[in-house]
Design a protein around this motif. Sequence first.
Motif, mmCIF file in Angstrom:
data_model
loop_
_atom_site.group_PDB
_atom_site.id
_atom_site.type_symbol
_atom_site.label_atom_id
_atom_site.label_comp_id
_atom_site.label_asym_id
_atom_site.label_seq_id
_atom_site.Cartn_x
_atom_site.Cartn_y
_atom_site.Cartn_z
ATOM 1 N N SER A 883 64.760 2.839 -92.782
ATOM 2 C CA SER A 883 65.737 2.407 -91.621
ATOM 3 C C SER A 883 67.202 3.078 -92.434
ATOM 4 O O SER A 883 67.957 3.379 -91.594
ATOM 5 N N ASP A 884 67.355 2.953 -93.780
ATOM 6 C CA ASP A 884 68.481 3.454 -94.331
ATOM 7 C C ASP A 884 68.508 4.876 -93.659
ATOM 8 O O ASP A 884 69.706 5.499 -93.304
ATOM 9 N N ALA A 885 67.416 5.704 -94.055
ATOM 10 C CA ALA A 885 67.795 7.040 -93.575
ATOM 11 C C ALA A 885 67.939 7.324 -92.045
ATOM 12 O O ALA A 885 68.659 8.295 -91.716
ATOM 13 N N TYR A 886 67.458 6.342 -91.271
ATOM 14 C CA TYR A 886 67.893 6.536 -89.918
ATOM 15 C C TYR A 886 69.210 6.208 -89.577
ATOM 16 O O TYR A 886 69.628 6.939 -88.702
ATOM 17 N N ASN A 887 69.935 5.220 -90.201
ATOM 18 C CA ASN A 887 71.134 5.006 -90.365
ATOM 19 C C ASN A 887 71.981 5.928 -90.519
ATOM 20 O O ASN A 887 72.999 6.345 -89.681
ATOM 21 N N SER A 888 71.540 6.765 -91.482
ATOM 22 C CA SER A 888 72.317 7.929 -92.162
ATOM 23 C C SER A 888 72.051 9.024 -91.021
ATOM 24 O O SER A 888 73.143 9.680 -90.935
ATOM 25 N N LEU A 889 71.086 9.209 -90.416
ATOM 26 C CA LEU A 889 71.116 10.191 -89.221
ATOM 27 C C LEU A 889 71.896 9.904 -88.124
ATOM 28 O O LEU A 889 72.397 10.817 -87.751
ATOM 29 N N GLU A 890 71.915 8.900 -87.788
ATOM 30 C CA GLU A 890 72.875 8.376 -86.745
ATOM 31 C C GLU A 890 74.402 8.583 -86.938
ATOM 32 O O GLU A 890 74.884 9.103 -86.343
ATOM 33 N N GLN A 891 74.814 8.225 -88.182
ATOM 34 C CA GLN A 891 75.905 8.637 -88.735
ATOM 35 C C GLN A 891 76.376 10.142 -88.703
ATOM 36 O O GLN A 891 77.321 10.599 -88.239
ATOM 37 N N ALA A 892 75.399 10.928 -89.230
ATOM 38 C CA ALA A 892 75.476 12.497 -89.048
ATOM 39 C C ALA A 892 75.423 12.854 -87.803
ATOM 40 O O ALA A 892 76.444 13.870 -87.606
ATOM 41 N N ASN A 893 74.652 12.197 -86.786
ATOM 42 C CA ASN A 893 74.752 12.800 -85.493
ATOM 43 C C ASN A 893 76.136 12.372 -84.745
ATOM 44 O O ASN A 893 76.758 12.988 -84.082
ATOM 45 N N PHE A 894 76.626 11.256 -85.166
ATOM 46 C CA PHE A 894 77.923 10.952 -84.756
ATOM 47 C C PHE A 894 79.111 11.814 -85.158
ATOM 48 O O PHE A 894 79.990 12.278 -84.225
ATOM 49 N N LEU A 895 79.175 12.248 -86.435
ATOM 50 C CA LEU A 895 79.920 13.308 -86.861
ATOM 51 C C LEU A 895 79.786 14.648 -86.158
ATOM 52 O O LEU A 895 80.944 15.082 -85.955
ATOM 53 N N LEU A 896 78.543 15.017 -86.005
ATOM 54 C CA LEU A 896 78.467 16.267 -85.300
ATOM 55 C C LEU A 896 78.859 16.214 -83.706
ATOM 56 O O LEU A 896 79.552 17.283 -83.388
ATOM 57 N N GLU A 897 78.869 15.156 -83.080
ATOM 58 C CA GLU A 897 79.029 14.991 -81.852
ATOM 59 C C GLU A 897 80.901 15.030 -81.646
ATOM 60 O O GLU A 897 81.467 15.761 -80.956
ATOM 61 N N LYS A 898 81.349 14.344 -82.621
ATOM 62 C CA LYS A 898 83.142 14.594 -82.919
ATOM 63 C C LYS A 898 83.176 16.016 -83.162
ATOM 64 O O LYS A 898 84.357 16.655 -82.420
ATOM 65 N N GLU A 899 82.523 16.685 -84.025
ATOM 66 C CA GLU A 899 82.806 18.247 -84.161
ATOM 67 C C GLU A 899 82.702 19.018 -83.017
ATOM 68 O O GLU A 899 83.543 19.819 -82.443
ATOM 69 N N VAL A 900 81.590 18.703 -82.314
ATOM 70 C CA VAL A 900 81.502 19.592 -80.944
ATOM 71 C C VAL A 900 82.616 19.290 -79.947
ATOM 72 O O VAL A 900 82.856 20.257 -79.259
ATOM 73 N N LYS A 901 83.091 17.995 -79.965
ATOM 74 C CA LYS A 901 83.774 17.730 -79.014
ATOM 75 C C LYS A 901 85.394 18.640 -79.485
ATOM 76 O O LYS A 901 85.994 19.154 -78.752
ATOM 77 N N ALA A 927 63.689 13.671 -83.898
ATOM 78 C CA ALA A 927 63.729 12.717 -84.963
ATOM 79 C C ALA A 927 63.108 11.367 -84.474
ATOM 80 O O ALA A 927 62.508 10.634 -85.330
ATOM 81 N N GLN A 928 63.106 10.892 -83.102
ATOM 82 C CA GLN A 928 62.742 9.955 -82.559
ATOM 83 C C GLN A 928 60.985 9.870 -82.740
ATOM 84 O O GLN A 928 60.366 9.112 -82.990
ATOM 85 N N LYS A 929 60.379 11.083 -82.450
ATOM 86 C CA LYS A 929 58.986 11.480 -82.678
ATOM 87 C C LYS A 929 58.475 11.194 -84.189
ATOM 88 O O LYS A 929 57.579 10.423 -84.198
ATOM 89 N N GLU A 930 59.323 11.814 -84.746
ATOM 90 C CA GLU A 930 58.808 11.632 -86.418
ATOM 91 C C GLU A 930 59.041 10.151 -86.991
ATOM 92 O O GLU A 930 58.255 9.697 -87.380
#
Length: 988
Positions: A883-901, A927-930
Amino acid sequence: MDMLMDREVIRNEALLLLTYLTREAEEIQKIVVFEGAFEKLFSIIKEEGGSDGGVVVQGVEDYHEIVELVGEWSFKKGVVGLVFGNENSGSNEDSYVERLLDRISNGKLAEDRRNALVELQSVVAENRAAQLAFGAMGFPVLMSVLKEERDDVEMIRGALETLVSALTPIGHVKAQKNEVQPELMNADLLSREADSISLLLSLLAEDDFYVRYYTLQILTALLTNSPNRLQEAILTIPRGITRLMDMLMDREVIRNEALLLLTYLTREAEEIQKIVVFEGAFEKLFSIIKEEGGSDGGVVVQDCLELLNNLLRSNASNQILLRETIGFDPLLSILKLRGVSYSFTQQKTINLLSVLETVNLLIMGGSEADPGKEANRLTNKATLVQKKVLDHLLMLGVESQWAPVAVRCSALKCIGDLIRGHPKNLEALASKTLGEGLQEPALNSILRIILRTSSTQEFVAADYVFKSFCEENADGQAMLASTLIPQPYPMAHAPIEEDVNMSFGSMLLRGFTLSESEGDLETCCRAASVLSYVLKDNIQCKERVLKIELEAPMQSLGSSEPLMHRMVKYLALASSMKNRDGKSNGARNAYVQPIILKLLVTWLVDCPSAVNCFLDSRAHLTYLLELLANESEPVCTRGLAAVILGECVICNKSIESGKDAFSLVDTVSQKVGLTSYFLKFEEMQKSYHFATASSAQPRKTLSRSTAASMADIEDVDESYSPDGKNEDHPIMSSIFDTLFVTLVKRLEADIREAIIDVYSHPKSKVAVVPAELEQKSGESDAEYIKRLKAFVEKQCNEIQDLLSRNSVLAEDLAKSGGGSHSQTEPRASGALDRVQVEKLRRDLQETSQRLELLKSEKAKTESESSMYQNLAAKMESDLKSLSDAYNSLEQANFLLEKEVKALRSGAGGSSTIPDIEAIKAEAKEEAQKESEAELNDLLVCLGQEQSRVERLSARLLELGEDVDQLLEGIGDDAGLADDDDDEDEEEE
């Protein structure tokens, strides 16, 4: 005294002087005699012409007359009585012997030394005190004479003869109980010096006859008194035994002395036995036996055979050497009877007994410790039968009825030993026929001896032949049993001479009824003894003989009856005859019962059909119980009756009421009592016959001292008393042999176990609903209730009977526990008590084992529960990490989205920029499949663990554990993790 040997004038003057001196002076008389007066005076008389002589002879006679004043008896008895007078005057003996020895060793004149030696020999031969004095100081002097004066034959002879006298007991003087025996002390002193033995053996090479003869006598005397020391000394002397063996080829007297010497020398010295054999003893002995006339010879043949037996007894190597060198033919030729009259003197009887002992030694094969004994024994047996020894033995033991009883018995025992355990020899005996005209099988002739002989020893010996023939010989037993065909009543009571035409079985069955009308059961019991061997360990023969029925003595008494029933009737008849009869039949009937009981024991063992036949008559059981309880009967008779009752229990397959095993045990318990019943076994085990059966009693060695007694066998029937004083009766020893005693001991253990088992399980374990408990069709309720009451009353009576019987048993056990029968009672009466205690102990042990098993299962369950709890905690920890790893992934994803924007805003919508949203969507999907795959695996594992936890919880509830308490606190962390997941989802 020296002047008497001087010139004639001086001699005559000395005679006159001595005549005056010795007239009334007793002390001077003794001194003159010490100085050899008698020899010198008779020498002078002889020189002067005897009675034709002159005044000198008269002077000598005057002197002789004066000497007689000392005492006429002393003069007639010689120097010994004159000098010593009283046997107890030890100083005189010592002084006189010392003077004689001094004259022998230091004398100047050879004749004087020889005379002193003659006087010394005479003194030592007739006076025990002088014999003792000589032993103290005389041996060195005489051994010196033997060593240094070989050329003087007379001196050597005198010295040897003196030594013989010193080693020979004086027969006419009776030694006191604790008095020293001089001859034994002298033999001990002389045998101590090995040089003395060597010197004596060297004298055997001398040419003089008497030197060799006296030397052999000395060696024999030494060997008789000090055998071990002389045997050791002879072994250490080179060619010592060779010199003795050479004496066997010497003159007759020397040869006979050498035979005696070698007989003593080889009795227990195995090394000497081997050396004697290597020196050609067998050839020399058989040569002497042939010269002396074989079995018709005298005592020399006996000595040769005794020496031969010493060489073969317990010595397998010597037996092999005899067999492979000169063979057994010279030995068997001694057994061959010669002449028409076949006269048997006492010496010939002894010679035949000696050669039969030789055959028996060959059959034995060697000592028990010899590893090759068995192979040597079988080879000897086969070789002897090949050499036709059976023909000679059958001639001596069976056909020569004029031969002495001792010879016949010994020959029959040799036949038994020869065939025992040897299949080919068994077949050889079975095929033998005897007689010149009308021939009959040898076994039939031996059976006739058993049934007819008046000698107890001959019956025992012939009986041993059948014992050996039937032992482990099923084919031979079947052959004999196949001839057991009853003859019609007139034929069965035909004259005894007509049994020559009968078969073995018909003759045996005829023996069962031959003397019935006369009240003499001896012939019957002898036939029973033979039948017991035919039936031993052979079920087929037992079944066959069960079908045999004997005709009644008179037609009016009823029809025929089985042979077994007839034997029980004879058993009861013997008991009644023994109780009312006198001395004549009382002695014989004393062993009739044990023989018939032995037959029944042998017949019933391992044969349910025989047990069923025995129990067909209720009277049989009643008689055995009476015999068992009769204290006037011998111990072994009561013990064998107890064994037969026990066999009826352990070999019982009957289901009939009154004949089954439970009924028999119940009857014994009520009539005798199990305590008393088991006590009969105890008493029998302690009896003389059972105590001596296991110890092997070796046969007596035939020697000169025992030959006469063994040759003249006397019958023992008249001297036998059934009160136990003469317990070594040959028939009783034959009945209670080692094999039968072993069988009875084995049966005793089985009987005890079976009776206790029967009493522990008195009824069948299969529950059967009685028909009385069901209501019959058309039966009214009142009748049904009435019948049920009767059934219940019947059951109550049976229960009451069982309770009373159990109370009797408990009383017996209580008595045994109280020590009312000293030492033997507790073992017999406490058997059931021990079994019950043992059963409770086993139950307790089984319960303890079950409890330990449950405890181990509980510990295992608790261990598994703890393991699963740890596993669940680990899985929860893994889930939290995911669960912690999943939360970290979400945070990384959020940062990537900001960079993309930010990139998009900076690029101004350029076409070269990749589609961030597509990349984002694709990454998110992967990520969801895994995550889903991992979650599914985790949920499956959790489901399996959940089911295991449920099963463990149920098991813990069965064991009495509080499951809620054990599971308290489990799942809190998981709840927290779920809350975190919900919060994450809400944030998204």
